[in-house]
Scaffold this motif. Sequence first.
Motif, PDB file in Angstrom:
ATOM      1  N   PRO A 142      51.841   9.005  13.778  1.00  0.00           N
ATOM      2  CA  PRO A 142      53.029   8.164  13.996  1.00  0.00           C
ATOM      3  C   PRO A 142      54.286   9.020  14.043  1.00  0.00           C
ATOM      4  N   ARG A 143      55.305   8.585  14.781  1.00  0.00           N
ATOM      5  CA  ARG A 143      56.552   9.356  14.867  1.00  0.00           C
ATOM      6  C   ARG A 143      57.356   9.241  13.581  1.00  0.00           C
ATOM      7  N   LYS A 144      57.329   8.064  12.949  1.00  0.00           N
ATOM      8  CA  LYS A 144      58.046   7.862  11.701  1.00  0.00           C
ATOM      9  C   LYS A 144      57.173   7.029  10.757  1.00  0.00           C
ATOM     10  N   VAL A 145      57.448   7.168   9.466  1.00  0.00           N
ATOM     11  CA  VAL A 145      56.696   6.431   8.449  1.00  0.00           C
ATOM     12  C   VAL A 145      57.676   5.848   7.443  1.00  0.00           C
ATOM     13  N   LEU A 146      57.193   4.909   6.665  1.00  0.00           N
ATOM     14  CA  LEU A 146      57.932   4.437   5.503  1.00  0.00           C
ATOM     15  C   LEU A 146      57.441   5.249   4.307  1.00  0.00           C
ATOM     16  N   PRO A 167      52.500   3.740   8.053  1.00  0.00           N
ATOM     17  CA  PRO A 167      53.005   3.589   9.417  1.00  0.00           C
ATOM     18  C   PRO A 167      54.032   2.460   9.482  1.00  0.00           C
ATOM     19  N   LEU A 168      55.084   2.651  10.270  1.00  0.00           N
ATOM     20  CA  LEU A 168      56.159   1.650  10.335  1.00  0.00           C
ATOM     21  C   LEU A 168      55.691   0.320  10.892  1.00  0.00           C
ATOM     22  N   ASP A 169      54.750   0.341  11.825  1.00  0.00           N
ATOM     23  CA  ASP A 169      54.306  -0.928  12.402  1.00  0.00           C
ATOM     24  C   ASP A 169      53.582  -1.789  11.382  1.00  0.00           C
ATOM     25  N   ILE A 170      53.159  -1.188  10.276  1.00  0.00           N
ATOM     26  CA  ILE A 170      52.518  -1.934   9.203  1.00  0.00           C
ATOM     27  C   ILE A 170      53.530  -2.346   8.141  1.00  0.00           C
ATOM     28  N   HIS A 195      45.335  -6.236   6.536  1.00  0.00           N
ATOM     29  CA  HIS A 195      44.668  -4.933   6.477  1.00  0.00           C
ATOM     30  C   HIS A 195      43.790  -4.884   5.223  1.00  0.00           C
ATOM     31  N   ARG A 196      42.638  -5.520   5.299  1.00  0.00           N
ATOM     32  CA  ARG A 196      41.726  -5.541   4.159  1.00  0.00           C
ATOM     33  C   ARG A 196      41.201  -4.126   3.931  1.00  0.00           C
ATOM     34  N   LEU A 197      41.344  -3.659   2.724  1.00  0.00           N
ATOM     35  CA  LEU A 197      40.990  -2.275   2.444  1.00  0.00           C
ATOM     36  C   LEU A 197      39.481  -2.095   2.345  1.00  0.00           C
ATOM     37  N   ARG A 238      41.160   2.119  10.239  1.00  0.00           N
ATOM     38  CA  ARG A 238      42.488   2.704  10.403  1.00  0.00           C
ATOM     39  C   ARG A 238      43.021   3.219   9.070  1.00  0.00           C
ATOM     40  N   ALA A 239      43.627   4.402   9.096  1.00  0.00           N
ATOM     41  CA  ALA A 239      44.315   4.923   7.913  1.00  0.00           C
ATOM     42  C   ALA A 239      45.637   4.183   7.773  1.00  0.00           C
ATOM     43  N   VAL A 240      45.807   3.455   6.671  1.00  0.00           N
ATOM     44  CA  VAL A 240      46.990   2.613   6.507  1.00  0.00           C
ATOM     45  C   VAL A 240      47.968   3.156   5.464  1.00  0.00           C
ATOM     46  N   GLU A 241      47.548   4.165   4.735  1.00  0.00           N
ATOM     47  CA  GLU A 241      48.450   4.786   3.753  1.00  0.00           C
ATOM     48  C   GLU A 241      47.928   6.155   3.373  1.00  0.00           C
TER      49      GLU A 241
END
Length: 261
Positions: A142-146, A167-170, A195-197, A238-241
């Motif tokens: 991603p270009r930017k993250v939170l 990711p920002l979209d999340i 986003h169920r882990l 998907r890697a979400v964090e």
Amino acid sequence: MALPSGLLGTLDPTSDRAVFRQIADHLRESIDKGRFREGDKLPSETELVEHYGVSRMTVRNALSILQGEGLAVSEHGRGVFVRPRPPVRRLASDRFARRHRDQGKSAFTVEAEAAGVHSEVDGLEVKEEKPSQDVSARLGSPRKVLARRRRYLIDGRPVEFATSYLPLDIARGTQIAEPNPGPGGIYARLEENGHRLDHFDEEIRARMPSPQEVRMLHLATGVPVIHLIRTAYDTEGRAVEVCDTVMAADAFVLAYQLPAT
């Protein structure tokens, strides 16, 4: 004032082991055998000088060995004390169990409760930023993250600080981007948002701390840190964090339950 008989050994003049190391060996043995318990004050420099008949510098060198091993800590104006054992047991197979999130508890809260200690969080910072190359690669570029930065304390003592990258979209526009993500923390919010882990991958290594880490965690001389990087994946793969965590090694026991088949 003479030390109690049998508390410490006597020097062996025939040994080729340096005198200060012999003294350190005696003190270490007394700690291991419980003659000095966690939080107990070790004999003063004056008492050790009188007991062994050596110079004050020799005694200081012996005590510095114990401090370097993480067995003892010096408190200015008070003396040298036996360092407390790790208060928190981190059970890798349980700490992220969904039942804890369903109860509105974060992993750190669960561990603190199990240890019977008070936990709190400070130094919280939440902002959007460009990720490092490593974090970007783990999250799919991603270009930017939170980024969510925080420090954890046990009974008022800093023991860990961590930064979560999402990711920002999340994360953008959700409660994850708020200072308080709510009961169960960001993992509960991720699941609420679809986003169920599925699983977590962790990489762990031990190293000596940087000067900044020493300041942030109030580390004594010789205490290493545990550096842990965790990646959370949802059921779609998907890697979400990515969570980058640095822990004071003298505050934790890492426990694992591994299958035998």
